[in-house]
Motif scaffolding. Structure first.
Motif, PDB file in Angstrom:
ATOM      1  N   ARG A 146      17.151  34.270  96.304  1.00 16.67           N
ATOM      2  CA  ARG A 146      18.272  33.686  95.579  1.00 16.67           C
ATOM      3  C   ARG A 146      19.502  33.602  96.494  1.00 16.67           C
ATOM      4  O   ARG A 146      20.251  32.650  96.478  1.00 16.67           O
ATOM      5  N   SER A 194      21.801  25.522  87.178  1.00 17.24           N
ATOM      6  CA  SER A 194      21.390  26.843  87.668  1.00 17.24           C
ATOM      7  C   SER A 194      19.865  26.930  87.623  1.00 17.24           C
ATOM      8  O   SER A 194      19.228  26.405  86.707  1.00 17.24           O
ATOM      9  N   MET A 223      18.211  29.403  86.902  1.00 16.96           N
ATOM     10  CA  MET A 223      17.828  30.130  85.673  1.00 16.96           C
ATOM     11  C   MET A 223      17.791  29.177  84.477  1.00 16.96           C
ATOM     12  O   MET A 223      16.928  29.278  83.613  1.00 16.96           O
ATOM     13  N   HIS A 269      28.346  23.385  84.627  1.00 16.36           N
ATOM     14  CA  HIS A 269      26.963  23.733  84.272  1.00 16.36           C
ATOM     15  C   HIS A 269      25.979  22.584  84.536  1.00 16.36           C
ATOM     16  O   HIS A 269      24.768  22.764  84.353  1.00 16.36           O
ATOM     17  N   ALA A 312      21.024  30.333  79.321  1.00 14.90           N
ATOM     18  CA  ALA A 312      20.790  30.885  80.662  1.00 14.90           C
ATOM     19  C   ALA A 312      21.935  30.523  81.601  1.00 14.90           C
ATOM     20  O   ALA A 312      22.413  31.358  82.378  1.00 14.90           O
ATOM     21  N   SER A 313      22.392  29.292  81.517  1.00 11.00           N
ATOM     22  CA  SER A 313      23.416  28.823  82.450  1.00 11.00           C
ATOM     23  C   SER A 313      24.730  29.599  82.314  1.00 11.00           C
ATOM     24  O   SER A 313      25.336  30.000  83.311  1.00 11.00           O
ATOM     25  N   ARG A 329      25.176  32.481  81.419  1.00 13.27           N
ATOM     26  CA  ARG A 329      25.059  33.873  81.886  1.00 13.27           C
ATOM     27  C   ARG A 329      24.987  33.941  83.408  1.00 13.27           C
ATOM     28  O   ARG A 329      25.127  35.012  83.978  1.00 13.27           O
ATOM     29  N   ASP A 330      24.741  32.811  84.051  1.00 14.23           N
ATOM     30  CA  ASP A 330      24.564  32.804  85.509  1.00 14.23           C
ATOM     31  C   ASP A 330      25.922  32.622  86.199  1.00 14.23           C
ATOM     32  O   ASP A 330      26.238  31.568  86.763  1.00 14.23           O
ATOM     33  N   GLU A 361      27.029  33.951  88.869  1.00 16.28           N
ATOM     34  CA  GLU A 361      26.935  33.869  90.324  1.00 16.28           C
ATOM     35  C   GLU A 361      26.876  32.395  90.763  1.00 16.28           C
ATOM     36  O   GLU A 361      27.544  31.968  91.712  1.00 16.28           O
ATOM     37  N   TYR A 362      26.088  31.623  90.058  1.00 15.88           N
ATOM     38  CA  TYR A 362      25.950  30.211  90.407  1.00 15.88           C
ATOM     39  C   TYR A 362      27.263  29.461  90.146  1.00 15.88           C
ATOM     40  O   TYR A 362      27.686  28.610  90.932  1.00 15.88           O
TER      41      TYR A 362
END
Ligand SMILES: Cc1ncc(COP(=O)(O)O)c(C=O)c1O
Length: 375
Positions: A7, A59, A61, A241, A279-280, A282-283, A285-286
């Motif tokens: 990742r 993302s 994820m 996103h 999911a997006s 929560r990501d 980092e991305y």
């Protein structure tokens, strides 16, 4: 041959090399090849600097979640829609009853315009700004008052106050604005919302570019929704996103508006989009990676504007706005020959170009071609 990509590789850009290795080896690349910059654009595959999209895509994820969700997409989303509303409430620390969702924020703008029309109100909007509310209002036959931005290119709240009439029941404020990526100073905006709300006027604050802002004078108006019946805040998953083609929009408003909007419209969300958005969001980092890339892109453009002495707006979003000294349409035609698409013409600012940020390497390519044409 197998190439393992972590990742971290992917986020730091070493993914480009890894993906290229996969491509060269003839192995079917599972890597996210959209991470590679498009430095050899063609007519079929141009650099898309015209629609404020996210060229890096979703993302990893979110993509996985959407693929997994596809198997369940024959089902209605009665439960899942509440899961996403719950997450959106949690992220903004606001009760669940204050959240509604749409297939993109456009749907929420439509609802607001229709409900306002039904109640017989006129609309006020700055100009230039994102045009949907104005377009819907014109289509519906709602009276529309448009107030030009100030000399500083920011939305002019004083001029809007001066143009107010008792007929106006909905004010649209895009913050950061589009096509001019300026913001409204947070305290001035709060004061304005409170004042208008006391007159029974609803202020809709469109925060489509919220995630990109890095400006101490900016604040989201979601905090005002709790105390105030007459403020609606919209957000979208279409920008950072990268859900423009997936469609998720979010609305924070008083439960009265939530109820009214449910009374008129139905759930338009699809299973894969909901799961992807869960999911997006929560990501984080991305999102941080994309924000960083956006900054790099802006710096590349600013450097050229400074060098060529072009007037420009320091951006609070994923696009910039600069005075090309010639029609935006002419610039668009010229850059199109290089397979770079730039923004359309905007009313009152026909020599100003809205330029969406793509990837740093692509912005360098833009700079090279722009200078070749105009330096
Ligand atoms: C300010 C603003 N609001 C809303 C939208 C519509 O976004 P969505 O894709 O969520 O419908 C856009 C799209 O570019 C926008 O710039």
């Amino acid at each position: 041959m197998t190439t393992k990509m972590t990742r971290r590789d992917w986020l730091t850009g070493s993914a480009t090399a890894a993906a290229a290795t996969l491509a060269l080896s003839g192995t079917k690349a599972t890597a996210q090849t959209f991470m590679q910059p498009n430095v050899n654009p063609t007519a079929e595959n141009p650099i898309r600097a015209h629609f404020n999209e996210n060229p890096y895509g979703q993302s990893k994820m979110a993509i996985k979640a959407m693929k997994d969700a596809f198997d369940k997409s024959h089902l209605y989303t009665f439960r899942e829609v509440f899961d996403l509303m719950g997450l959106m409430a949690e992220l903004e620390d606001i009760p669940f009853e204050y959240v509604t969702l749409g297939a993109g924020s456009t749907e929420i703008l439509e609802k607001a315009a229709v409900l306002n029309h039904v109640s017989g109100g006129a609309v006020m909007s700055p100009t230039p700004t994102y045009g949907d509310i104005a377009r819907f209002s014109k289509t519906l036959g709602t009276k529309l008052i448009e107030v030009p931005v100030g000399d500083d290119l920011a939305i002019n709240l004083e001029a809007m106050r001066a143009a107010m009439t008792d007929e106006v029941k909905l004010i649209y404020l895009c913050n950061p604005n589009n096509p001019i990526p300026t913001i409204i100073e947070k305290n001035a905006l709060k004061e304005f919302i409170t004042e208008m709300s006391n007159r029974g006027v609803t202020v809709l604050v469109d925060e489509a570019y919220h995630e990109y802002v890095d400006n101490p004078d900016y604040e989201s108006m979601v905090s005002m929704v709790r105390e105030n019946k007459n403020v609606i805040v919209t957000r979208t998953a279409s920008k950072i996103h990268a859900f423009a083609g997936v469609r998720i929009g979010i609305c924070y408003s008083h439960p009265d508006f939530v109820q009214k909007s449910y009374g008129l419209f139905s759930n338009t969300l699809n299973y894969t989009a909901i799961r992807g958005a869960m999911a997006s969001y929560r990501d984080t980092e991305y999102q941080a990676f994309l924000k960083q890339k956006n900054k790099e892109c802006l710096e590349i453009c600013y450097e050229m504007f400074e060098e060529l002495g072009l007037e420009y707006v320091k951006s609070n979003a994923n696009f910039t706005f600069f005075n090309a000294g010639r029609p935006a349409l002419e610039v668009a035609e010229t850059m199109k020959k290089h397979h770079i698409l730039t923004g359309r013409e905007f009313k009152l600012y026909s020599n100003w170009v809205r330029l969406s940020m793509t990837k740093p390497e692509e912005m360098k390519y833009f700079v090279e071609k722009y200078k070749q044409e105009y330096a």
